[in-house]
Scaffold this motif. Sequence first.
Motif, PDB file in Angstrom:
ATOM      1  N   PRO A   1       0.836  -1.211   0.000  1.00 25.32           N
ATOM      2  CA  PRO A   1       0.000   0.000   0.000  1.00 25.32           C
ATOM      3  C   PRO A   1       0.866   1.255   0.000  1.00 25.32           C
ATOM      4  N   GLU A   2       0.439   2.229  -0.775  1.00 22.62           N
ATOM      5  CA  GLU A   2       1.148   3.510  -0.829  1.00 22.62           C
ATOM      6  C   GLU A   2       0.646   4.401   0.298  1.00 22.62           C
ATOM      7  N   VAL A   3       1.570   4.952   1.026  1.00 28.00           N
ATOM      8  CA  VAL A   3       1.239   5.807   2.171  1.00 28.00           C
ATOM      9  C   VAL A   3       1.943   7.139   1.987  1.00 28.00           C
ATOM     10  N   GLY A   4       1.209   8.217   2.078  1.00 28.19           N
ATOM     11  CA  GLY A   4       1.773   9.551   1.976  1.00 28.19           C
ATOM     12  C   GLY A   4       1.785  10.250   3.318  1.00 28.19           C
ATOM     13  N   PRO A   5       2.205  11.501   3.331  1.00 27.21           N
ATOM     14  CA  PRO A   5       2.196  12.260   4.591  1.00 27.21           C
ATOM     15  C   PRO A   5       0.779  12.368   5.142  1.00 27.21           C
ATOM     16  N   SER A   6       0.668  12.233   6.422  1.00 28.70           N
ATOM     17  CA  SER A   6      -0.639  12.292   7.071  1.00 28.70           C
ATOM     18  C   SER A   6      -1.091  13.735   7.217  1.00 28.70           C
ATOM     19  N   LEU A   7      -2.336  13.885   7.626  1.00 28.59           N
ATOM     20  CA  LEU A   7      -2.873  15.215   7.878  1.00 28.59           C
ATOM     21  C   LEU A   7      -2.154  15.881   9.046  1.00 28.59           C
ATOM     22  N   LEU A   8      -2.162  17.214   9.007  1.00 26.85           N
ATOM     23  CA  LEU A   8      -1.557  18.044  10.057  1.00 26.85           C
ATOM     24  C   LEU A   8      -0.065  17.749  10.194  1.00 26.85           C
ATOM     25  N   THR A   9       0.599  17.492   9.053  1.00 25.47           N
ATOM     26  CA  THR A   9       2.052  17.305   9.043  1.00 25.47           C
ATOM     27  C   THR A   9       2.724  18.667   8.957  1.00 25.47           C
ATOM     28  N   PRO A  10       3.752  18.946   9.771  1.00 21.33           N
ATOM     29  CA  PRO A  10       4.417  20.260   9.717  1.00 21.33           C
ATOM     30  C   PRO A  10       5.078  20.505   8.366  1.00 21.33           C
ATOM     31  N   LEU A  11       5.173  21.764   7.999  1.00 16.46           N
ATOM     32  CA  LEU A  11       5.788  22.148   6.733  1.00 16.46           C
ATOM     33  C   LEU A  11       7.296  21.920   6.737  1.00 16.46           C
ATOM     34  N   SER A  12       7.887  21.791   7.909  1.00 18.92           N
ATOM     35  CA  SER A  12       9.330  21.556   7.975  1.00 18.92           C
ATOM     36  C   SER A  12       9.720  20.209   7.383  1.00 18.92           C
ATOM     37  N   GLU A  13       8.770  19.287   7.215  1.00 22.77           N
ATOM     38  CA  GLU A  13       9.060  17.984   6.637  1.00 22.77           C
ATOM     39  C   GLU A  13       8.910  17.962   5.114  1.00 22.77           C
ATOM     40  N   ASP A  14       8.509  19.076   4.509  1.00 27.11           N
ATOM     41  CA  ASP A  14       8.362  19.115   3.054  1.00 27.11           C
ATOM     42  C   ASP A  14       9.730  19.059   2.389  1.00 27.11           C
TER      43      ASP A  14
END
Length: 526
Positions: free
Chosen positions: A395-408
Amino acid sequence: MEARGGKQDMEQQKLHTAACLKAFMLTNSTKTNLNLYDHLTRLLMRLMDERPPDAVDVIEDMSRDVKRALFVERQSTLRAAPHTAATQRLAERQRLLFTRGEEGDQEDELIETALPNVSEVGFYLEQAGVGLGREEMQRIFLALKQLVESQPLQHCRLWGKILGIESNYVIAEAEYREGEEEEEQSTEETAEEEREAETRDDEEESEAKEVSNPLPQSTYKPPPVVPKEANRTGVNKFVYYVCKEPGLPWVKLPSVTPAQITAARQIRKFFTGRLDAPIASYPPFPGNEANYLRAQIARISAGTHVSPQGFYQFGEEEGDEEEAIPRDSYEVNPDFEGIPVPEMVESLSTWVHHVQHILQQGRCTWVNLAAKPEEESYEEGDAEEKEEEPDEPEPEVGPSLLTPLSEDAELFHTPPWSTRISSTLTSQYAVAVLRSNLWPGAHAYVCGKKFENIYIGWGLKFAGDSYNPSVPPVPQKEYPSGPEITEALDPTLEEEEMLNAALEEQQAAQEELDDMDEEEEEGDDD
């Protein structure tokens, strides 16, 4: 006697001159078929009737009016029709935005309404150096009011403005009330069923032709179609309306499909401003400009819609046991006190994404395309020993909701975000401004507990120094050759004679064997 004759000659000369002058004044013009004598007569009669003060100053204007009055009946109706410019027609439509409704409707709006406070948003955007100007924001505010009054909306906000070559798109993000969007779903489902029925009929016709005239069959199998996410979920969580100018009719955009999002990621096209315009690109885009606009809106929203950390929180219904399942909903945190503006400017950890990430499938939630329906798996359960099932895809998993912008992540060695403060002179009243470097035109501001996202741009993602189009796929392999389809070479004359001689020998030997068998059978009978 001579004196009387001279006077008579002078009088005759005067009469002759007057007659010549009158004849000259009675000469008609070759252009207008008018003469000066009649024109002066009418002009003097008008002067005597009106007796204007300072007649010598207005006699030229009166002469023009007298001449113009003779051509009123002869003028063409096409020339007399007033020419209405496009700006004038738009102003007449926008004038309707400033009409007031009934008093009862206004009282209901004061109690509960889906209309956003665009004036307040425009004020903060002006402080941040972003926006569309006070006049245009006011017209958009009234246009949104018209939209809210005509549609059963629970939530509505100004999403932004996408620029086009011929005209622009003003975009409103809305959410229907419960149970107001079932008709659209049914119509889309019926359309899909009709398409499936047409494809089945085509397949049956092709199978019938193959039975009558078998041809080499292709081994190519198209990839499975990724199903579209339902309304109110994923990329179709909200509904979007667009108009070219405030005052013009709002047009609802269709729902977006994973195939459209996947194709939009591989192309770069400027918008024309016409929703029915075709998209000429490679790879081909499945739809027109309305579908392409909807796909770009979904991509921009997923990548640039942010909020201060702590403003939203996950609901209490989801417990710790469901941490492995990605959460797709949140609620407003009533205990949020706000983050100081200097902290919002200094650190990207104080900003979070509140829109779901779009996966490579073109959906926010991953779907297993290799899974078979329950009926097929039950019928084919006996054949599991013969054919091994392929491994299940991860399964493909992406960043979850309410993830900080510092992880972009960065793109082309460019940081994804830039922050600044609106004013360094009066920092106690300033707002924190966030700008996206990956989607130029996307901005966000925060001031205490208030924040907003807006996009004003061309709807294209940052592509680095240059844009590299997609490479065509690898060509399909040729049909596998075998003895049943390989064309044989024609034999030579010598080979044909040798083959005929061999066939004659075989036939003679066979005849001898047959004769011997018949003699043995006759002997046995005796």
